[in-house]
Motif scaffolding. Structure first.
Motif, PDB file in Angstrom:
ATOM      1  N   ASN A 242       0.811  -1.226   0.000  1.00  0.00           N
ATOM      2  CA  ASN A 242       0.000   0.000   0.000  1.00  0.00           C
ATOM      3  C   ASN A 242       0.842   1.273   0.000  1.00  0.00           C
ATOM      4  N   ARG A 243       1.987   1.208  -0.650  1.00  0.00           N
ATOM      5  CA  ARG A 243       2.827   2.403  -0.709  1.00  0.00           C
ATOM      6  C   ARG A 243       2.161   3.442  -1.603  1.00  0.00           C
ATOM      7  N   PRO A 244       2.068   4.691  -1.173  1.00  0.00           N
ATOM      8  CA  PRO A 244       1.375   5.723  -1.969  1.00  0.00           C
ATOM      9  C   PRO A 244       2.217   6.198  -3.149  1.00  0.00           C
ATOM     10  N   VAL A 245       1.672   6.043  -4.345  1.00  0.00           N
ATOM     11  CA  VAL A 245       2.325   6.486  -5.574  1.00  0.00           C
ATOM     12  C   VAL A 245       1.856   7.900  -5.895  1.00  0.00           C
ATOM     13  N   CYS A 246       2.759   8.772  -6.275  1.00  0.00           N
ATOM     14  CA  CYS A 246       2.389  10.167  -6.534  1.00  0.00           C
ATOM     15  C   CYS A 246       2.790  10.609  -7.940  1.00  0.00           C
ATOM     16  N   SER A 247       2.735   9.669  -8.893  1.00  0.00           N
ATOM     17  CA  SER A 247       3.034   9.998 -10.275  1.00  0.00           C
ATOM     18  C   SER A 247       2.327   8.998 -11.180  1.00  0.00           C
ATOM     19  N   LEU A 248       2.505   9.156 -12.475  1.00  0.00           N
ATOM     20  CA  LEU A 248       1.985   8.173 -13.414  1.00  0.00           C
ATOM     21  C   LEU A 248       2.594   6.807 -13.099  1.00  0.00           C
ATOM     22  N   PRO A 249       1.780   5.768 -12.914  1.00  0.00           N
ATOM     23  CA  PRO A 249       2.327   4.438 -12.615  1.00  0.00           C
ATOM     24  C   PRO A 249       2.758   3.710 -13.883  1.00  0.00           C
ATOM     25  N   GLY A 250       3.711   4.288 -14.605  1.00  0.00           N
ATOM     26  CA  GLY A 250       4.231   3.682 -15.820  1.00  0.00           C
ATOM     27  C   GLY A 250       5.424   2.790 -15.522  1.00  0.00           C
ATOM     28  N   PRO A 251       6.385   2.701 -16.433  1.00  0.00           N
ATOM     29  CA  PRO A 251       7.564   1.859 -16.167  1.00  0.00           C
ATOM     30  C   PRO A 251       8.419   2.362 -15.008  1.00  0.00           C
ATOM     31  N   VAL A 252       8.320   3.646 -14.733  1.00  0.00           N
ATOM     32  CA  VAL A 252       8.933   4.220 -13.526  1.00  0.00           C
ATOM     33  C   VAL A 252       7.887   5.088 -12.850  1.00  0.00           C
ATOM     34  N   PHE A 253       8.017   5.249 -11.531  1.00  0.00           N
ATOM     35  CA  PHE A 253       7.082   6.106 -10.811  1.00  0.00           C
ATOM     36  C   PHE A 253       7.766   6.733  -9.615  1.00  0.00           C
ATOM     37  N   ASP A 254       7.028   7.621  -8.953  1.00  0.00           N
ATOM     38  CA  ASP A 254       7.516   8.287  -7.743  1.00  0.00           C
ATOM     39  C   ASP A 254       6.698   7.802  -6.553  1.00  0.00           C
ATOM     40  N   LEU A 255       7.376   7.605  -5.428  1.00  0.00           N
ATOM     41  CA  LEU A 255       6.722   7.156  -4.211  1.00  0.00           C
ATOM     42  C   LEU A 255       6.884   8.189  -3.109  1.00  0.00           C
TER      43      LEU A 255
ATOM     44  N   TYR B 181       0.415  -4.278 -13.693  1.00  0.00           N
ATOM     45  CA  TYR B 181      -0.006  -5.117 -14.808  1.00  0.00           C
ATOM     46  C   TYR B 181      -0.036  -4.333 -16.116  1.00  0.00           C
ATOM     47  N   ASN B 182       0.887  -3.434 -16.293  1.00  0.00           N
ATOM     48  CA  ASN B 182       0.907  -2.556 -17.459  1.00  0.00           C
ATOM     49  C   ASN B 182       1.633  -3.254 -18.607  1.00  0.00           C
ATOM     50  N   TYR B 183       1.079  -4.396 -19.053  1.00  0.00           N
ATOM     51  CA  TYR B 183       1.808  -5.286 -19.942  1.00  0.00           C
ATOM     52  C   TYR B 183       2.220  -4.631 -21.259  1.00  0.00           C
ATOM     53  N   LEU B 184       1.351  -3.850 -21.863  1.00  0.00           N
ATOM     54  CA  LEU B 184       1.670  -3.247 -23.155  1.00  0.00           C
ATOM     55  C   LEU B 184       2.037  -1.769 -23.046  1.00  0.00           C
ATOM     56  N   GLY B 185       2.153  -1.274 -21.826  1.00  0.00           N
ATOM     57  CA  GLY B 185       2.617   0.097 -21.637  1.00  0.00           C
ATOM     58  C   GLY B 185       1.599   1.164 -21.959  1.00  0.00           C
ATOM     59  N   PHE B 186       0.292   0.816 -21.953  1.00  0.00           N
ATOM     60  CA  PHE B 186      -0.740   1.807 -22.256  1.00  0.00           C
ATOM     61  C   PHE B 186      -1.083   2.690 -21.056  1.00  0.00           C
ATOM     62  N   ALA B 187      -0.493   2.437 -19.891  1.00  0.00           N
ATOM     63  CA  ALA B 187      -0.622   3.373 -18.771  1.00  0.00           C
ATOM     64  C   ALA B 187       0.394   4.489 -19.013  1.00  0.00           C
ATOM     65  N   GLU B 188      -0.003   5.462 -19.781  1.00  0.00           N
ATOM     66  CA  GLU B 188       0.917   6.499 -20.240  1.00  0.00           C
ATOM     67  C   GLU B 188       0.200   7.846 -20.248  1.00  0.00           C
ATOM     68  N   ASN B 189       0.992   8.917 -20.363  1.00  0.00           N
ATOM     69  CA  ASN B 189       0.396  10.255 -20.367  1.00  0.00           C
ATOM     70  C   ASN B 189       0.870  11.077 -21.560  1.00  0.00           C
ATOM     71  N   ASN B 190       1.113  10.402 -22.676  1.00  0.00           N
ATOM     72  CA  ASN B 190       1.496  11.074 -23.906  1.00  0.00           C
ATOM     73  C   ASN B 190       0.291  11.853 -24.442  1.00  0.00           C
ATOM     74  N   ALA B 191       0.419  13.143 -24.540  1.00  0.00           N
ATOM     75  CA  ALA B 191      -0.710  13.995 -24.922  1.00  0.00           C
ATOM     76  C   ALA B 191      -1.236  13.659 -26.312  1.00  0.00           C
ATOM     77  N   ASP B 192      -0.344  13.282 -27.229  1.00  0.00           N
ATOM     78  CA  ASP B 192      -0.781  12.946 -28.588  1.00  0.00           C
ATOM     79  C   ASP B 192      -1.616  11.671 -28.584  1.00  0.00           C
ATOM     80  N   PHE B 193      -1.183  10.672 -27.820  1.00  0.00           N
ATOM     81  CA  PHE B 193      -1.920   9.409 -27.758  1.00  0.00           C
ATOM     82  C   PHE B 193      -3.276   9.580 -27.087  1.00  0.00           C
ATOM     83  N   LEU B 194      -3.324  10.436 -26.078  1.00  0.00           N
ATOM     84  CA  LEU B 194      -4.537  10.565 -25.268  1.00  0.00           C
ATOM     85  C   LEU B 194      -5.481  11.657 -25.753  1.00  0.00           C
ATOM     86  N   GLN B 195      -5.222  12.226 -26.936  1.00  0.00           N
ATOM     87  CA  GLN B 195      -6.050  13.325 -27.421  1.00  0.00           C
ATOM     88  C   GLN B 195      -7.498  12.895 -27.606  1.00  0.00           C
TER      89      GLN B 195
END
Length: 518
Positions: free
Chosen positions: A93-106, A134-148
């Protein structure tokens, strides 16, 4: 995968059934039981100190004016949580304070009362490598172009529908998604739900009931177990991926019928998962389909962890084993893993889906899927299918397969015992002893690597483990960094229990797996 081998036959199918479940040396089991024995004895001692008032009791307790009530909190049932889990609670239950992608901030936190409560230090741990999502294909992302397109749907529909789909919550994008899912899976129809857990627990009771028999794999997920129990059907459990155990139960069910009356079962439903999330093993789908047909049973396949993650084009275990989707009666999956979203689906024949629209509690009573979540799933699925005009989806699928093979092979070389199938991005590394589980998680976090550790009662008492989840978003440098620290921590904590020898130059990926049909 070569189609000439036929459904469930030949080398193309057999090569995916080989799995590793190496047993630990005897001394490891002895030390594991000894470790649990010691912490249990200390737990009883601490309970004694609390009872006599020498140690403060932090537990939830009945108020004095309720002393004559039936206890709401069962004291002994919480023994494990109170005396074992609580001492190591900082690893979860560690609190994450960023996008939970391949790297994150705790957010860093500490405890002044042995993990009963936590306080934040104000310090943030940056760029921790995420090996637990479980971000198998890396779609947990914040790329503005992808998420438009997702942002556009928020502007068009808002964040929520605030109604069920049977009332005024049915949007055009919900129907678009369901048609897309059906096309992706190669079935007649599908229905989507806002919560993956409820997709199992609320739909199984709509399919079977009293007078029906459920044959469930012993390692099935809690959502499947809950759904089976809520259904009122008789439940029998067969050994994990053991076709002899399953066939024995099927034969007995057909020959003997229901208990006492010996009437035939109304339905026999076999419930399995595509990839088992704690073991990393893959279902023996061709064998199960053969038994299903032989004994005229139905098959319920949970592809929460396999859809998008395996198969040459991400279509799950049916594609991995080259079997026809129509051979699976009920195809279930979730959007919370490979698609970077939320919710789940049921797919199959149109008659099945139409029936569930009227009889599934999750369909009738739950709020419709959020519009931006719906659009995120559509975006990710179109990317996987190549309908966005790019090859990004197939690139991610290939990258995941390559990362999975590489990571598993290197861990085996180092001498760790890992479970599961070489195609599975879920990689359990066996740690066994309770003290080593805690030390491993804390030491890896010190090295800025976030891992998930799991122990009893979620696993057998002698098989505590760290569960790594490989992602297409992980670069080779990230994986090498994790492997480097794993090697050092493995030596420092004596975690390399394997007695097998593996080649130092494994075949990381079979290009034939990704040859598309002409």
């Amino acid at each position: 995968m070569a189609t000439k081998n036929g459904p469930g036959t030949g080398v193309a199918s057999r090569k995916h059934t080989q799995e590793s479940f190496e047993q630990a040396p005897m001394y490891v089991a002895v030390m594991t039981y000894l470790g649990f024995g010691i912490v249990t004895l200390f737990g009883y001692f601490r309970d004694f100190l609390r009872a006599v008032g020498l140690e403060k009791c932090h537990l939830a307790q009945e108020r004095e004016e309720q002393k004559d009530f039936v206890p709401l909190y069962q004291d002994f049932e919480n023994f494990y949580t109170r005396n074992l889990y609580m001492r190591v609670r900082d690893n979860w239950n560690r609190p994450v304070c960023s996008l939970p992608g391949p790297v994150f901030d705790l957010m860093e936190r500490v405890s002044d009362d042995y993990n009963w409560t936590f306080r934040f230090t104000g310090r943030t741990l940056h760029n921790v490598i995420n090996m637990g999502s479980y971000n198998y294909l890396g779609f947990a992302e914040n790329n503005a172009d992808f998420l438009q397109t997702v942002a556009d749907k928020v502007n068009q529909y808002g964040a929520s529908v605030c109604s069920t789909r049977q009332e005024i919550g049915n949007l055009s994008i919900h129907e678009e998604l369901e048609q897309l899912v059906a096309n992706f899976l190669g079935v007649e129809a599908s229905m989507t739900y806002g919560m993956g857990f409820a997709t199992n627990s609320m739909n199984i009771p709509a399919l079977v009931g009293k007078g029906c028999l459920i044959l469930s794999d012993e390692l099935n997920h809690t959502s499947l177990i809950l759904g089976a129990r809520l259904s009122g059907a008789t439940i029998r459990v067969f050994k994990h991926n053991n076709m002899h155990s399953l066939e024995k139960m099927l034969k007995e069910a057909v020959c003997s019928g229901q208990p006492r009356t010996h009437r035939p079962w109304k339905k026999i439903l076999i419930m399995v998962e595509g990839i088992y999330s704690m073991e990393g093993s893959v279902v023996r789908l061709p064998d199960i389909i053969a038994l299903k047909k032989k004994y005229k049973a139905y098959l319920y396949l949970d592809e929460a962890h396999s859809i998008g993650a395996v198969g040459r084009s991400g279509r799950g275990v049916t594609e991995l084993f080259n079997v026809h989707p129509a051979d699976v009666d009920v195809m279930m999956g979730t959007f919370t893993k490979s698609f970077g979203a939320a919710g789940g689906y049921i797919a199959g024949k149109k008659d099945l889906v139409d029936y569930l629209r009227c009889h599934s509690h999750s369909a009738v009573y739950s709020s419709a899927m959020s519009p931006p979540v719906t659009e995120q799933i559509i975006r990710a699925m179109k990317c996987i299918m190549g309908k966005d005009g790019s090859t990004e989806g197939i690139r991610r699928i290939r990258q995941l397969a390559e990362n999975t093979r590489y990571f598993r092979a290197r861990l085996k070389e180092m001498g760790f015992i890992i479970y599961g199938n070489d195609d599975s991005p879920v990689v359990p590394v066996l740690l066994y002893m309770p003290g080593k589980v805690v030390a491993f998680a804390r030491e890896m976090l010190e090295r800025k690597i976030g891992v998930v550790v799991v122990g009893f009662p979620a696993t057998p008492i002698t098989e505590a483990r760290a569960r790594f989840c490989v992602s297409a978003a992980h670069t080779r440098d990230m994986l090498n960094q994790v492997l480097h620290h794993m090697n050092e921590v493995g030596d420092a904590l004596c975690l390399k229990f394997s007695r097998r020898k593996y080649s130092s130059r494994p075949d990381l990926c079979d290009e034939a797996d990704f040859e598309l049909d002409s």
